[in-house]
Design a protein around this motif. Structure first.
Motif, short mmCIF file in Angstrom:
data_model
loop_
_atom_site.label_atom_id
_atom_site.label_comp_id
_atom_site.label_asym_id
_atom_site.label_seq_id
_atom_site.Cartn_x
_atom_site.Cartn_y
_atom_site.Cartn_z
N LYS A 1 2.35 59.52 -8.97
CA LYS A 1 1.98 58.83 -7.74
C LYS A 1 0.46 58.87 -7.58
CE LYS A 1 6.20 60.02 -5.15
NZ LYS A 1 6.75 60.84 -4.03
N GLU B 1 -1.30 59.91 -2.17
CA GLU B 1 0.10 60.11 -1.82
C GLU B 1 0.56 61.52 -2.18
OE1 GLU B 1 4.46 57.99 -2.60
OE2 GLU B 1 2.62 56.99 -3.26
N ASP C 1 9.62 64.32 -7.86
CA ASP C 1 9.07 63.67 -6.67
C ASP C 1 7.57 63.40 -6.81
OD1 ASP C 1 11.55 63.65 -5.49
OD2 ASP C 1 11.22 65.47 -4.32
N ARG D 1 5.14 57.15 -14.01
CA ARG D 1 3.75 57.56 -13.87
C ARG D 1 3.57 58.35 -12.58
NH1 ARG D 1 0.09 53.59 -13.14
NH2 ARG D 1 1.68 52.11 -12.46
N GLN E 1 6.27 58.06 -9.76
CA GLN E 1 6.72 56.75 -9.30
C GLN E 1 7.95 56.34 -10.12
OE1 GLN E 1 2.87 54.28 -8.26
NE2 GLN E 1 2.55 55.26 -10.24
N ALA E 2 8.52 55.22 -9.75
CA ALA E 2 9.73 54.75 -10.42
C ALA E 2 9.51 54.49 -11.91
CB ALA E 2 10.25 53.49 -9.73
N ASP E 3 8.27 54.14 -12.29
CA ASP E 3 8.00 53.84 -13.70
C ASP E 3 7.65 55.09 -14.51
OD1 ASP E 3 5.46 54.45 -12.76
OD2 ASP E 3 4.57 52.50 -13.25
#
Length: 282
Positions: free
Chosen positions: A214, A218, A205, A212, A208-210
Motif C-alpha cells: 500500500k 495509507e 493487510d 504490491r 494492495q490487491a495486486d
C-alpha cells in the motif's frame, strides 16, 4: 541506494549492473522444496536462490522456534559466497506476498547492510510488468567482501518479552492471520493463541490487491491507529516464527515509522514453554 522496496521497472533497468545482485527466496511453509523447484523451473535472470530453512535460519533445538536466526558471521559469509559486496545493491523477491523477501531484507539490515530492497509485487508483479524469466542458472560470481557489521535493527528475546508483560512498555504486534491469533485453526505450532496483551496486524493487510505494498501514507495511517501515541521504537514485531513479522517491520519502514524491533523466536518459541502464558480470542 534502495532500502525498502523497488519497482519491477527499476530493477529491469539494473539487471545487467554488476553492483546489483538479485536473490530468490520463494518458499512454501507446507512444502519446503517448492521454492527450489520453482526457482529451477524459472527465475529472474541472474538471480541466486536462498532457502528459508537452510540459509535464512539456524539450527533448531526444540525450544527456539521454527526459524531461529543463524549465526551472523556465517550468514554474511554465505551471502559473500554468492558475490555480495559491502557496496552491493541487493534485491529480493518471492511469490508469497513478499513474506519471505521481507525476512531476508531484515536479516541484511541485521548484519549491517542497508542497500537491500524487496521487489514490490514479487514474481507475480515482475511477470505482470512483462519481466523475463529463465531456467538458466546464473554464472558464479567472484566472492564478495560482505561481512557482518553493526546491526541496523533491534531484536528481543523471550525473557525480555516476558518481562514486558508486567510493565507493558512495548506493544507486541502479531503478524499472523486473525484466526491463528485468536487460537483457532492452528496447524503450524503445537499450541494455539497469542502472547497476552498483543494486538493483531495481519501482514497481508500491508498489501494492495495486486500484491504490491500500500502507499506509504495509507500504511502510516493503519499503523498509527494501532500505536496511538506510542513511537514505533516501542513496538515488538512478532508472528509464528519470525518471518512475517519482518513484513510488518518493512511496512513500518516504508510508512516512515522506523525503530520497531523483532522477536525472532515468535509464537513457535513462546508456545514451546508451558510456563509462558497464552491468551486466546481477540
Amino acid at each position: 541506494m534502495h532500502t525498502t522496496i523497488i519497482s519491477a521497472a527499476t530493477l529491469q533497468a539494473h539487471l545487467a549492473d554488476p553492483a546489483w545482485i538479485v536473490l530468490d527466496v520463494r518458499h512454501e511453509l507446507t512444502d519446503p522444496q517448492a521454492g527450489r523447484a520453482a526457482y529451477t523451473a524459472g527465475h529472474l535472470p541472474g538471480a541466486f536462490f536462498l532457502h528459508l530453512d537452510e540459509d535464512l535460519s539456524g539450527p533448531k533445538n526444540g525450544s527456539n522456534g521454527r526459524h531461529p536466526l543463524p549465526d551472523r558471521v556465517s550468514f554474511a559469509a554465505r551471502l559473500a559466497g554468492l558475490g555480495v559486496n559491502q557496496a552491493s545493491q541487493v534485491v529480493i523477491y518471492d511469490a508469497q506476498g513478499s513474506m519471505m523477501a521481507a525476512r531476508l531484507w531484515w536479516m541484511l539490515r541485521w548484519i549491517g547492510h542497508q542497500a537491500a530492497a524487496v521487489l514490490d509485487g514479487g514474481m507475480p508483479g515482475w511477470l505482470a510488468a512483462g519481466g523475463e524469466i529463465t531456467s538458466t542458472l546464473p554464472p558464479a560470481r567472484n566472492a564478495g567482501n560482505l561481512i557482518a557489521g553493526e546491526s541496523l535493527v533491534g531484536s528481543i528475546d523471550a525473557a525480555e518479552v516476558m518481562s514486558n508483560l508486567a510493565v507493558q512498555d512495548k506493544l507486541v504486534i502479531d503478524a499472523r492471520a486473525p484466526d491463528r491469533f485468536r487460537g483457532e485453526n492452528e496447524t503450524l505450532d503445537a499450541v494455539g493463541g497469542h502472547i497476552p496483551g498483543a494486538c493483531n496486524r495481519f501482514f497481508r493487510d500491508n498489501l494492495q490487491a495486486d500484491g504490491r505494498f500500500k502507499p506509504a501514507a495509507e500504511l502510516r495511517a493503519d499503523f498509527t491507529a494501532l500505536l496511538g501515541a506510542r513511537p514505533a521504537s516501542r513496538i515488538i514485531a512478532q508472528c509464528g516464527s519470525g518471518v512475517t513479522a519482518c513484513h510488518n517491520l518493512l511496512a513500518l519502514e516504508i510508512s516512515g515509522l522506523p525503530g520497531a524491533i523483532l522477536y525472532p523466536g515468535s509464537w513457535s518459541e513462546w508456545s514451546s514453554d508451558p510456563a509462558r502464558p497464552v491468551a486466546t480470542g481477540n
